[in-house]
Write a protein that holds these residues in place. Structure first.
Motif, PDB file in Angstrom:
ATOM      1  N   MET A 197       0.865  -1.170   0.000  1.00  0.00           N
ATOM      2  CA  MET A 197       0.000   0.000   0.000  1.00  0.00           C
ATOM      3  C   MET A 197       0.906   1.226   0.000  1.00  0.00           C
ATOM      4  O   MET A 197       1.793   1.359   0.828  1.00  0.00           O
ATOM      5  CB  MET A 197      -0.921   0.007   1.222  1.00  0.00           C
ATOM      6  CG  MET A 197      -2.003  -1.036   1.139  1.00  0.00           C
ATOM      7  SD  MET A 197      -3.566  -0.588   1.939  1.00  0.00           S
ATOM      8  CE  MET A 197      -3.042  -0.007   3.514  1.00  0.00           C
ATOM      9  N   LEU A 198       0.651   2.118  -0.954  1.00  0.00           N
ATOM     10  CA  LEU A 198       1.548   3.254  -1.172  1.00  0.00           C
ATOM     11  C   LEU A 198       1.053   4.539  -0.542  1.00  0.00           C
ATOM     12  O   LEU A 198       1.815   5.507  -0.431  1.00  0.00           O
ATOM     13  CB  LEU A 198       1.721   3.481  -2.684  1.00  0.00           C
ATOM     14  CG  LEU A 198       2.088   2.254  -3.501  1.00  0.00           C
ATOM     15  CD1 LEU A 198       2.278   2.624  -4.959  1.00  0.00           C
ATOM     16  CD2 LEU A 198       3.329   1.592  -2.929  1.00  0.00           C
ATOM     17  N   GLY A 199      -0.189   4.588  -0.124  1.00  0.00           N
ATOM     18  CA  GLY A 199      -0.736   5.794   0.472  1.00  0.00           C
ATOM     19  C   GLY A 199      -2.243   5.691   0.559  1.00  0.00           C
ATOM     20  O   GLY A 199      -2.853   4.739   0.057  1.00  0.00           O
ATOM     21  N   SER A 200      -2.859   6.654   1.199  1.00  0.00           N
ATOM     22  CA  SER A 200      -4.314   6.689   1.283  1.00  0.00           C
ATOM     23  C   SER A 200      -4.784   8.084   1.630  1.00  0.00           C
ATOM     24  O   SER A 200      -4.018   8.918   2.114  1.00  0.00           O
ATOM     25  CB  SER A 200      -4.843   5.701   2.332  1.00  0.00           C
ATOM     26  OG  SER A 200      -4.655   6.199   3.635  1.00  0.00           O
ATOM     27  N   ASP A 201      -6.054   8.348   1.354  1.00  0.00           N
ATOM     28  CA  ASP A 201      -6.704   9.566   1.820  1.00  0.00           C
ATOM     29  C   ASP A 201      -8.150   9.217   2.087  1.00  0.00           C
ATOM     30  O   ASP A 201      -8.706   8.300   1.474  1.00  0.00           O
ATOM     31  CB  ASP A 201      -6.602  10.692   0.782  1.00  0.00           C
ATOM     32  CG  ASP A 201      -7.107  10.261  -0.587  1.00  0.00           C
ATOM     33  OD1 ASP A 201      -8.335  10.085  -0.741  1.00  0.00           O
ATOM     34  OD2 ASP A 201      -6.282  10.091  -1.497  1.00  0.00           O
TER      35      ASP A 201
END
Length: 264
Positions: A228-232
Motif C-alpha cells: 500500500m503506497l498511500g491513502s486519503d
C-alpha cells in the motif's frame, strides 16, 4: 464537560513497481517502510442547549516491518516512532508516552486479520490506537484489475476512555484504474464504509452509554508488488452519549480527514 471523541486513523505499508494490465492475485510483500499519518478532526458537541466546537490535528510517524511467518501468515511489527496532537483541547494527556509504542499483528498474505498484541503495561489510550494500527492493511481477497470489487466486515470489542464498546465496520472496495503515487504507478482503489458502535462504561467518573454511526469514503493505492503506497479519506460520525446518572444526552458530530504518505 467536554467529551473526547477519538477518530482513528488508518495506517499503511509499501515498496513499489508498476501494475500490470492483467488481473493478478494480490498479496502483501515482506519488507520495511516508514509512513507519516496526518489528520484533522472537527467536532461539534451539543449538551443542554449549548454547543461547543472542537478542532484537533494530529501527526504520527510509523515504521512497519512485514515478515512471512508461514505460508498463510504474515507478521507485522509496527513501531509508533512519534505522535503529536494539538488544537482547541490541547494535546491529549499522556500522548508523549505513546512514542515508541510497539504493536505486533498477524494477517494472511492478502490482509485478512488474525490477531494482534501489545506490551502488558500499555495504557488504555495507547491500546485503543494499537487496535486501530493492527487493522491497517485492508483485506484484498481478489485479483486486481480495473472494475474489480469486494467487501469486508470487521467487528470486535474495543475500550476507549473507560467505555467498553462493540463496533462493526462494513467496507466496500472498487478498483477504479491506475494512477501515480510518488512517481510510481499504482492501482487506485476507492473505499466506502459504514460503521455502528455501542458501549457502556464510565468516563471522567460518570457512568454513560454510547451509540454511534459513521460513514466514510476515500482511496487506497496498491502496487502490483504487494504494497500500500498511500491513502486519503474522510469520515463523518454521529455519536449520542447518555450520562445515565443525570439522564442527560450529549450529541457529537465529527468530521475527520486523514492522509497517509510513504516517506521512504
Amino acid at each position: 464537560m467536554i467529551v473526547r471523541v477519538i477518530v482513528p486513523a488508518v495506517l499503511l505499508a509499501a515498496a513499489l513497481v508498476a501494475p500490470s494490465a492483467e488481473a493478478q492475485q494480490f498479496e502483501y510483500t515482506p519488507g520495511t517502510a516508514h509512513y507519516r499519518v496526518t489528520s484533522n478532526i472537527k467536532a461539534s458537541q451539543a449538551m443542554m442547549g449549548q454547543t461547543s466546537d472542537i478542532e484537533q490535528t494530529g501527526s504520527q510517524t510509523i515504521t512497519m516491518a512485514i515478515a512471512r511467518r508461514a505460508k498463510d501468515t504474515l507478521a507485522l511489527d509496527i513501531t509508533l516512532d512519534s505522535v503529536t496532537s494539538g488544537g482547541t483541547m490541547g494535546p491529549a494527556q499522556g500522548i508523549e508516552k505513546m512514542n515508541g509504542l510497539k504493536v505486533q499483528a498477524f494477517v494472511s498474505p492478502n490482509g485478512a486479520f488474525y490477531s494482534y498484541r501489545v506490551p502488558s503495561d500499555t495504557s488504555q489510550m495507547a491500546a485503543s490506537l494499537a487496535e486501530q494500527i493492527a487493522h491497517m492493511l485492508p483485506r484484498v481477497p481478489t485479483a486486481i484489475s480495473k472494475g474489480a470489487t469486494w467487501a469486508d466486515t470487521v467487528s470486535g470489542k474495543v475500550s476507549q476512555s473507560g467505555i467498553e464498546m462493540t463496533r462493526q465496520i462494513i467496507s466496500t472496495y472498487m478498483v477504479e484504474g491506475d494512477t501515480t503515487i510518488g512517481g510510481v504507478k499504482a492501482w487506485n482503489v476507492s473505499r466506502k464504509s459504514s460503521a455502528t458502535t455501542s458501549g457502556v462504561g464510565a468516563a471522567q467518573g460518570q457512568p454513560m452509554t454510547l451509540q454511534g454511526t459513521s460513514t466514510g469514503s476515500g482511496h487506497v493505492y496498491l502496487s502490483a508488488s504487494g504494497s500500500m503506497l498511500g491513502s486519503d479519506g474522510i469520515e463523518d460520525v454521529q455519536t449520542k452519549i447518555t450520562l445515565t446518572a443525570q439522564g442527560m444526552e450529549v450529541n457529537v458530530t465529527t468530521h475527520a480527514a486523514t492522509t497517509i504518505q510513504k516517506t521512504n
